[in-house]
Scaffold this motif. Structure first.
Motif: not given
Length: 216
Positions: A90-118
């Motif tokens: 949160l910024s010093k003036d408490k007006r701006t919230l900064t968020t860092k994030y990673k996306l969840i990736q979905f991969k399907t092979v032979n009808n099996k889905t696996t997940t991972s983070l970018t």
């Protein structure tokens, strides 16, 4: 979904609240400016112009609490992205919230889905303009649009209820209907409309359910 959360270790850290740092200032000048508070983290954010919406979803897994970032793009290329916040400041003036994030990736092979983070960590900021409006930037195009610190700035409205159903019906359905009408153009007009309506409605439900994700 619970298995997914456990596998990814989805931030079972204290990201659910902002703690004491959001306590209102006692100064008269600061009190006039809207500041971000814990209630803001429990609301949905929507913007009709960009046809997007997002929210922070709190979940419990293994007796611990974590947070997910869910972004819905109801535009020309409808999709829902799931992110894992890795840090929030949160910024010093408490007006701006900064968020860092990673996306969840979905991969399907032979009808099996696996997940991972970018491997890449993305960042976005939300600046409070009034009690219910926030400035947020969107970067990318088509299926790659996402919350970011660069790109076009939109004013998002804070709301208690999910905008997914309304946005999917208003923005997603016409797009899908047009696509399915073209896909079924070899059929009779009656059959064409019947199947286009059927599949477009199914797409609206899927989009809505994906945005309003329920952890099982």
């Amino acid at each position: 979904m619970k298995r997914l959360l456990v596998k990814l270790g989805l931030m079972v850290v204290a990201l659910g609240t902002l703690g004491g740092v959001v306590a209102p200032s006692v100064s008269a000048s600061a009190a006039k400016k809207p500041t971000i508070n814990n209630t803001d983290l429990k609301r949905y954010y929507k913007n009709a112009k960009s046809k997007t919406a997002f929210y922070f979803k709190t979940y419990k897994s293994g007796g611990k609490t974590g947070t997910m970032l869910i972004f819905g793009d109801f535009g020309a290329t409808p999709n829902v992205k799931y992110g894992v916040p890795t840090a929030r400041t949160l910024s010093k003036d408490k007006r701006t919230l900064t968020t860092k994030y990673k996306l969840i990736q979905f991969k399907t092979v032979n009808n099996k889905t696996t997940t991972s983070l970018t491997k890449k960590t993305y960042t976005f900021k939300m600046t409070k303009k009034s009690s219910n409006t926030f400035a947020v930037k969107i970067a990318g195009s088509k299926a790659n649009r996402r919350l970011a610190t660069t790109g076009k700035t939109y004013t998002y409205t804070r709301t208690k209820t999910s905008p997914a159903a309304a946005y999917a019906k208003k923005y997603v359905r016409p797009v899908l209907y047009k696509q399915y009408m073209k896909a079924f153009e070899s059929l009779t007009p009656e059959q064409q409309k019947k199947f286009a309506n059927q599949y477009a409605n199914a797409g609206v439900k899927t989009m809505t359910d994906n945005f309003n994700y329920k952890v099982k």
